[in-house]
Enzyme design. Sequence first.
Site, PDB file in Angstrom:
ATOM      1  N   TYR A  63     -14.538  42.908 -30.156  1.00 38.24           N
ATOM      2  CA  TYR A  63     -13.957  43.750 -29.111  1.00 38.24           C
ATOM      3  C   TYR A  63     -15.080  44.150 -28.149  1.00 38.24           C
ATOM      4  O   TYR A  63     -15.867  45.053 -28.412  1.00 38.24           O
ATOM      5  CB  TYR A  63     -13.332  45.011 -29.695  1.00 38.24           C
ATOM      6  CG  TYR A  63     -12.071  44.822 -30.509  1.00 38.24           C
ATOM      7  CD1 TYR A  63     -11.413  43.600 -30.555  1.00 38.24           C
ATOM      8  CD2 TYR A  63     -11.533  45.873 -31.233  1.00 38.24           C
ATOM      9  CE1 TYR A  63     -10.257  43.433 -31.306  1.00 38.24           C
ATOM     10  CE2 TYR A  63     -10.370  45.726 -31.980  1.00 38.24           C
ATOM     11  CZ  TYR A  63      -9.747  44.503 -32.015  1.00 38.24           C
ATOM     12  OH  TYR A  63      -8.589  44.357 -32.759  1.00 38.24           O
ATOM     13  N   GLY A 222       5.110  45.131 -30.081  1.00 35.40           N
ATOM     14  CA  GLY A 222       5.343  43.837 -29.461  1.00 35.40           C
ATOM     15  C   GLY A 222       4.382  43.602 -28.309  1.00 35.40           C
ATOM     16  O   GLY A 222       3.287  44.158 -28.249  1.00 35.40           O
TER      17      GLY A 222
END
Length: 304
Positions: A63, A222
């Site tokens: 990250y 999602g």
Amino acid sequence: MGTEEQGLGGDLRLGGRSVARVGFGMGSLGRTEDSAASRDRGVSVLRQAFDDGVRIFDTAHFYGAGHANSLLAEAFAGNRDEVVVATKAGARATPEGPAPMTAAQHPDELRASVEDNLATLASDYVDIVYLRRMDFRPGLVVEEDQMVNLEDQLAELIALREEGKVRGIGLSHVRKEQVEAALPAGIVAVQNIYNLLDRRDEGLLELCRDHDAAWIPYFPLGGGGSFFGLPRVVDDPVVIEIAHAMGVTPQQVGMAWLLEHSPNTAVISGTSNPDHLRENLSAGRISLDAEAMRRLDTRHVAGD
């Protein structure tokens, strides 16, 4: 329907500790610029999350090529033992590539990834390391030279655990049969795609619950952009209707459903915005009544 003073979704056991079930994901902060002002804002958000009860911080060295980890190191330099830091091995950052990461699945690469995490976290241990497999889509799928036996990977992580560099082993992006094979190694948590609209791994969730392993889904609402293309929970009409009736946001409803659905679930959501942080954490205090749960339980799209 309404809210309850029940903390952040109640507690679950993770990394040998009892922690709140709403955690903080470092993906958003990892994408922020590495400037003095941006670092100050990021560290402030992390400390605010801690002050509000968050103890799980989910990160990865890839990250921002260590940027997310360095923010955690700065935020918790004085109280490292009070937080559970979960990171990942099995990929390495490719800042200049078409994707932000590429596979690094071999045992020596897993060890190197753990060492990179320790360095950027400024810590001599990580609470949990997820073995991030890349066997199937969506997401990256390994080339032949990166196809490695799960047993060999687990052996390396077990060795790291015995050395004290890793305290708990997790799995990510895995199939049910892989988790079953890995359980004797002492798996403490599993991360797969799972949310209200995508429940293809319901059987895996149940396996984790039966074996006291935490279920910590990624993409809990999602989305995932064009690379993953998952249905967005916040766009579902029933979610929107229930959120409106409760006076909360669709995001909070989607997170609250996950917490209500199974007691071994923790929800990880990240942000660089203090207001969004408060919104995310408030999801842990939302109570969905039986009728709301009944309606939401019919909404799954994938895994019908």
